[in-house]
Design a protein around this motif. Structure first.
Motif, PDB file in Angstrom:
ATOM      1  N   ARG A  40     -77.545  25.228  55.152  1.00  0.00           N
ATOM      2  CA  ARG A  40     -78.177  25.014  53.849  1.00  0.00           C
ATOM      3  C   ARG A  40     -77.703  26.029  52.809  1.00  0.00           C
ATOM      4  O   ARG A  40     -77.301  27.132  53.144  1.00  0.00           O
ATOM      5  N   ASN A  45     -74.989  26.221  50.861  1.00  0.00           N
ATOM      6  CA  ASN A  45     -73.617  26.684  50.968  1.00  0.00           C
ATOM      7  C   ASN A  45     -72.647  25.909  50.080  1.00  0.00           C
ATOM      8  O   ASN A  45     -71.451  26.153  50.128  1.00  0.00           O
ATOM      9  N   GLN A  47     -79.241  20.604  56.376  1.00  0.00           N
ATOM     10  CA  GLN A  47     -78.133  20.648  55.420  1.00  0.00           C
ATOM     11  C   GLN A  47     -78.579  20.596  53.975  1.00  0.00           C
ATOM     12  O   GLN A  47     -77.909  20.036  53.136  1.00  0.00           O
ATOM     13  N   ASN A  57     -76.755  21.329  49.429  1.00  0.00           N
ATOM     14  CA  ASN A  57     -75.308  21.440  49.560  1.00  0.00           C
ATOM     15  C   ASN A  57     -74.556  20.521  48.613  1.00  0.00           C
ATOM     16  O   ASN A  57     -73.335  20.449  48.655  1.00  0.00           O
ATOM     17  N   ASN A 103     -79.860  17.303  47.829  1.00  0.00           N
ATOM     18  CA  ASN A 103     -78.424  17.096  47.946  1.00  0.00           C
ATOM     19  C   ASN A 103     -77.881  16.115  46.918  1.00  0.00           C
ATOM     20  O   ASN A 103     -76.727  15.692  47.037  1.00  0.00           O
TER      21      ASN A 103
END
Length: 98
Positions: free
Chosen positions: A36, A38, A61, A64, A92
């Motif tokens: 997460r 990144n 995740q 991102n 996201n």
């Protein structure tokens, strides 16, 4: 015999994640991966969905920015992830196209 890896908030980016994917795919016992915050973007997320997450049972995740393109890659790869029991994709920018 690493089973869980948290790489959250490390500014890995898409190119860094692509480079990291080779090492991750050679970790047969890795079942949980958190990447997460990144900014791996759609290209990094495609690598995750297709090459890395096959044996995962959990993946986090969020944040991102992989957008609709990354979401579509995930949908295509879900059938090859029989062990996946937990997946967090919040923040996201998937939108209606994803």
């Amino acid at each position: 015999n690493l089973t869980s890896l948290n790489l959250g908030n490390n500014e890995i980016g898409p190119e860094g994640f692509k480079a990291l994917a080779g090492a991750l795919s050679s970790m047969p016992n890795l079942t949980t991966l958190a990447v997460r915050d990144n900014a791996i973007g759609p290209e990094g997320f495609k690598v995750l969905a297709v090459e890395v997450a096959v044996a995962m049972s959990g993946a986090w995740q969020w944040s991102n920015d992989f957008g609709p393109e990354g979401a579509k890659a995930l949908v295509g790869a879900l059938s090859s992830m029989p062990n996946l029991t937990s997946l967090n994709l919040r923040s996201n920018a998937i939108g209606p196209e994803g």
